[in-house]
Design a protein around this motif. Structure first.
Motif, PDB file in Angstrom:
ATOM      1  N   UNK A 151      13.765 -14.072 -13.467  1.00 32.07           N
ATOM      2  CA  UNK A 151      12.696 -13.339 -12.796  1.00 32.07           C
ATOM      3  C   UNK A 151      12.438 -13.862 -11.389  1.00 32.07           C
ATOM      4  N   UNK A 152      12.722 -15.140 -11.161  1.00 29.79           N
ATOM      5  CA  UNK A 152      12.517 -15.710  -9.832  1.00 29.79           C
ATOM      6  C   UNK A 152      13.410 -15.052  -8.795  1.00 29.79           C
ATOM      7  N   UNK A 153      14.702 -14.936  -9.092  1.00 35.65           N
ATOM      8  CA  UNK A 153      15.643 -14.281  -8.171  1.00 35.65           C
ATOM      9  C   UNK A 153      15.316 -12.800  -8.026  1.00 35.65           C
ATOM     10  N   UNK A 154      14.923 -12.173  -9.141  1.00 41.21           N
ATOM     11  CA  UNK A 154      14.581 -10.755  -9.104  1.00 41.21           C
ATOM     12  C   UNK A 154      13.364 -10.520  -8.203  1.00 41.21           C
ATOM     13  N   UNK A 155      12.362 -11.392  -8.338  1.00 41.72           N
ATOM     14  CA  UNK A 155      11.170 -11.253  -7.499  1.00 41.72           C
ATOM     15  C   UNK A 155      11.517 -11.437  -6.024  1.00 41.72           C
ATOM     16  N   UNK A 156      12.392 -12.377  -5.729  1.00 44.52           N
ATOM     17  CA  UNK A 156      12.806 -12.594  -4.341  1.00 44.52           C
ATOM     18  C   UNK A 156      13.499 -11.351  -3.784  1.00 44.52           C
TER      19      UNK A 156
ATOM     20  N   UNK B 209       6.610 -19.469  -8.911  1.00 50.55           N
ATOM     21  CA  UNK B 209       6.708 -18.303  -8.020  1.00 50.55           C
ATOM     22  C   UNK B 209       7.020 -18.850  -6.642  1.00 50.55           C
ATOM     23  N   UNK B 210       8.256 -18.680  -6.230  1.00 51.40           N
ATOM     24  CA  UNK B 210       8.686 -19.272  -4.959  1.00 51.40           C
ATOM     25  C   UNK B 210       9.281 -18.230  -4.020  1.00 51.40           C
ATOM     26  N   UNK B 211       8.849 -16.988  -4.176  1.00 47.85           N
ATOM     27  CA  UNK B 211       9.358 -15.924  -3.300  1.00 47.85           C
ATOM     28  C   UNK B 211       8.972 -16.241  -1.855  1.00 47.85           C
TER      29      UNK B 211
ATOM     30  N   UNK C 170       0.236 -22.853  -9.812  1.00 44.98           N
ATOM     31  CA  UNK C 170      -0.093 -21.651  -9.042  1.00 44.98           C
ATOM     32  C   UNK C 170       0.516 -21.734  -7.651  1.00 44.98           C
ATOM     33  N   UNK C 171       0.952 -20.600  -7.109  1.00 46.45           N
ATOM     34  CA  UNK C 171       1.534 -20.604  -5.758  1.00 46.45           C
ATOM     35  C   UNK C 171       0.466 -20.913  -4.710  1.00 46.45           C
TER      36      UNK C 171
END
Length: 925
Positions: A709-714, A735-737, A760-761
């Protein structure tokens, strides 16, 4: 048009014009459908023999179509010939000279005893003119504007102010000019000069007159009232205003106008714009009864009071209506006559047509033709209906009122038209919501609605049935083009709506009674009312709904707007709908049994608004072909299935015009990040709200071990102008987008049920963030300084000015049954120079049973106006009134609620801040 023969002739001409438009539209529609089918067949690579058969079939169809259209055109030409013959017979002449409506000339005199109400308004305006705070915002010659619709009493209020004793004493010279239309600057200048000299001026030439005015006003404190200003031409006013600027400080210009644009052009600032409201019912009754009861005994008056109050209510606070109806009732002696006035529609009362409607016609007369069309269409709505701006624009679009204007999008043109009508007082603000981006709901005053009905009485029809009676129809309206069906009881018989075969709009109002019985007549309705461009079948009662749409809906070739909102039993749409190539708006909101959209939806190439939000619990997927709808601006919900039979994220690539809200659900089924990159969300500059739902659609197996999901969110990088972002059921630990912190216009964020998220981001970096919702985080144990988004260098530099969450107003933590969060870390001594949440006004903590305490920067926050704590026992004990450990630290907060009990409330402070209730901070459902 006053002559009945001319009026009837024009009606026939207009009817034929509608018919011509329908024939041309039918021809264009068939050509477009034929082109779409041809392109689809060419794409399939049929064998040569089948291609030849298709060509023969297409040729046969075209021949039949040509004959059909030619036959209709022949009939239309015969009607036009007949109309032309009538014109010659009656010797109608066509001239460009138009008789302008009569405009009243006003003066400054007024009889105070004839005025009711307006005491508060007078006091406010007098203070604006002469009070200590009436500096005019630093302007040399401030302009104060009284604005409101025709007949609301702008001139009366200006007269009251002009003759007020404080105003008389304050100004050395008062001048009243009735401007009206056109704005004749030479005449106005001469009248100003005559007011100073006390005699007529023989000066000739604009420059000479203005020079003379300048010498007379020099050193004098002047009040100039310009009543009834219409002109939007700033050049006509600028030189005259310049000549007046040499008067002494404290001078004022007061104007009355119906148009906010005129007020701005004349130089009115927002603080000097006075919007005049209607009278209260009591004031309206006082004004009406003074005239109606003139010469009657007390016993006679008391016998009529009950009906009189109802007639006063009919005036809807409009002083002119109260005066006119009061004057009419003076000559009505019996209860029966008064009851007849009460029961009559306003447009049927002769006195209203002669005296009440002319001032409204002045406003209508000033409109360009396109705006006359748009406002006249509003006669189709029931009186008192709340109008939603975006919906009204779509209805105008469906009638082709917004076409052929420059190269702008029709929606943008419609918004300009609406704003223009709003500025001209045809629409009134209804209500707004602090969390909304402005007021989007409006109303029309009942008298304006009556006026529009009088204009459109042969084109708009309102069908109402009472007590199971058959709908009564005026046969003279059978050629009506727009109709509303209001069923106050379940009608046992077939509705008379089928008599109106030329209808272009049919709005079925189900707010009074269930209209599900209408589904029995839908096949016939679709078969006979084939001119429809707008059809509203929304279900206002929620109890029953249409269960299926018949295939006959495909016959509505002109249809551009279809509203099926709230039909909760509707499970599918017929494939025949895909032949509606002109359809622009399809509203499926709250059709929460709808499982799928028609497979051929890609054929509806003119579709601009597919409103399918609140269908996510039932809608399984989006069909292939959605990517061909390149005109699409609204796609509320896009469901990803992750298989080859339905649309994928890449199909969003060509939908570059998407605006407003987009929710993408089923992202948990996406394993291919390249599909997300193909969506190119970043290029959709009109997107303002993005909801990313990482759940998996029904019927699919979880592929959690293949997900990232991390790569997908990016890869789902949104446009930089995004204002609202919600992320739900995200499964990565962080969450590191990279794009998130670059969204400088982001005002709202929701993070919900990100069950694997451990921290949390750094949302404190977002400069425009105003509301933040965080809920259902099972693995978050503490909220630390990283959440504030403060860099290490900033912490180590105490001399620097650092603000975390500079714009945040509303913050909500809701952890449900997930009990890990224990610490909301306070600042250390090294971090105390950081300013945190300086604008926070509401904080909600829900279901956080292990949370030990609130940090000092929250407890001592003086901007905080509301605190709501529930199902968080440790916090509840610390904040207990009088005895809690933190009570003294939070006692300054005006509104405190602990476990649904309001333990402190200071209403004045809360209302002053503009926060009334705790509201949900997310759209997800």
């Amino acid at each position: 048009v006053k002559d009945a023969n001319v009026r009837n002739w024009l009606k026939k001409l207009k009817d034929v014009a509608y018919d011509v438009d329908d024939v041309v539209d039918e021809w264009n529609s068939e050509k477009l459908k034929s082109q779409i089918e041809k392109e689809q067949k060419e794409a399939r690579n049929f064998p040569l023999l089948k291609k030849m058969r298709n060509s023969i079939s297409s040729f046969t169809f075209q021949t039949i179509l040509y004959y059909k259209i030619a036959s209709k055109l022949s009939g239309v030409n015969e009607q036009l010939d007949s109309i032309a013959t009538e014109k010659d017979r009656y010797k109608f002449g066509l001239e460009k000279v138009v008789e302008e409506p009569r405009r009243l000339i006003t003066a400054s005199f007024i009889d105070d005893e004839e005025v009711y109400g307006r005491c508060q308004e007078t006091e406010i305006l007098v203070n604006m003119l002469v009070g200590n705070n009436s500096s005019g915002g630093g302007l040399k010659l401030p302009v104060i504007s009284i604005m409101g619709m025709g007949g609301i009493g702008k001139t009366t209020l200006a007269q009251l102010v002009y003759n007020h004793s404080d105003v008389e004493c304050h100004f050395g010279k008062r001048i009243w000019i009735c401007v009206s239309d056109p704005f004749d600057e030479i005449r106005i200048a001469k009248e100003i000069l005559e007011a100073f000299k006390g005699e007529s001026s023989n000066l000739v030439g604009k420059d000479n007159i203005l020079q003379e005015i300048r010498s007379h006003v020099s050193g004098k404190k002047v009040l100039l009232v310009l009543d009834d200003v219409w002109s939007e031409d700033a050049t006509r006013w600028e030189q005259l205003k310049t000549s007046l600027k040499h008067c002494s400080p404290g001078s004022r210009i007061l104007i009355t106008t119906r148009n906010e644009k005129v007020a701005i052009i004349m130089g009115t600032t927002s603080s000097n714009l006075f919007l005049l409201n209607t009278l209260s019912l009591e004031e309206c009754w006082s004004l009406l009864s003074r005239r109606a009861y003139y010469g009657r005994t007390r016993e006679e008056s008391e016998n009529l009071d009950d009906i009189g109050w109802k007639i006063a209510e009919k005036c809807q606070g409009l002083p002119l209506a109260a005066k006119i109806l009061g004057g009419l009732l003076r000559f009505k002696r019996t209860r029966e006559q008064w009851q007849n006035v009460l029961d009559s529609e306003m447009w049927d009362i002769e006195e209203a047509e002669q005296d009440l409607f002319p001032p409204l016609f002045l406003s209508y007369y000033e409109l360009p033709l396109v705006l006359k069309q748009c406002i006249s269409y509003c006669a189709v709505f029931p009186k008192g209906m709340i109008l939603r701006k975006n919906e009204l624009i779509k209805l105008w679009m469906a009638q082709d009122y917004l076409k052929g204007v420059r190269c702008e999008e029709m929606e943008i043109v419609g918004e300009e038209y609406f704003d223009e009508l709003h500025m001209r007082s045809f629409f009134q603000d209804f209500r707004g919501d602090e969390l909304d981006s402005g007021i989007m709901k409006y109303k029309m005053h009942d008298i304006i609605h009556d006026f529009l009905l009088a204009l459109m009485k042969t084109e708009c029809v309102m069908l109402v049935n009472h007590d199971s009676e058959e709908l009564k129809v005026d046969l003279s309206c059978e050629s009506a083009r727009h109709g509303t069906l209001i069923r106050k009881e379940a009608a046992p018989t077939e509705p008379n709506i089928f008599r109106f075969r030329k209808l272009r709009s049919l709005l079925i109002d189900s707010s009074y009674h269930d209209t599900s019985s209408l589904r029995l007549y839908l096949p016939r309705l679709f078969d006979q009312l084939t001119c429809l461009r707008t059809l509203n079948l929304s279900n206002g009662l929620f109890r029953n709904s249409i269960e299926e749409l018949p295939d006959e809906i495909g016959k509505l070739v002109h249809l551009r707007y279809l509203n099926l909102k709230n039909n909760k039993k509707l499970k599918e749409l017929p494939e025949s709908m895909c032949g509606l190539c002109n359809l622009q708006t399809l509203n499926l909101k709250w059709c929460d049994s709808l499982k799928e959209l028609p497979c051929g939806i890609g054929k509806i190439i003119n579709l601009r608004h597919l409103e399918n939000d609140q269908t996510n619990l039932s809608l399984m997927a989006i069909p292939k072909g959605i990517g061909r709808l390149t005109n699409l601006q609204t796609l509320s919900l896009f469901v990803v299935m992750g298989n080859s039979d339905t649309s994928s994220l890449g199909d969003l690539q060509n939908l570059v015009h998407l605006r407003g809200l987009l929710k993408i659900s089923g992202l948990g089924a996406v394993c291919d990040v390249t599909e997300a990159m193909k969506a190119e969300l970043e290029n959709k500059k009109g997107l303002r709200t993005l909801i990313l739902d990482f759940t998996i659609s029904k019927g699919l197996m979880s592929n959690r071990w293949q997900r990232d999901d991390g790569r997908l969110l990016e890869a789902l990088r949104p446009p930089p102008c995004l204002e609202e972002l919600e992320i739900w059921w995200y499964s990565s630990p962080t969450i590191s987008a990279n794009w998130m912190m670059g969204l400088t216009k982001l005002s709202h964020v929701s993070l919900g049920y990100c069950l694997h998220l451990k921290s949390l981001p750094p949302l404190g970096k977002l400069p425009s963030l105003e509301s933040l919702y965080i809920g259902g985080m099972s693995r978050v144990e503490k909220v630390s300084v990283e959440f504030l988004g403060v860099e290490r260098e900033e912490i180590l530099a105490p001399s620097s000015s650092v603000i975390a969450f500079p714009s945040l107003k509303h913050l909500e933590f809701e952890f449900s049954d997930l009990e890990e969060w224990e610490d909301w870390m306070p600042l250390t001594s090294r971090e105390e120079h950081i300013s945190i949440m300086p604008r926070l006004c509401s904080l909600t903590i829900n279901s956080c049973p292990k949370l030990k305490a609130l940090p000092c920067y929250v407890l001592h926050n003086t901007s905080l106006k509301q605190l709501n704590i529930s199902q968080s026992p440790i916090l509840s004990e610390r904040c207990r009134k009088e005895t809690g450990e933190d009570w003294l630290k939070i006692s300054h907060i005006p509104s405190i609620m602990i476990d649904s009990v309001r333990i402190q409330v200071n209403c004045s402070s809360v209302e002053e801040f503009g926060v009334l209730q705790f509201q949900p901070l997310h759209r997800y459902s």
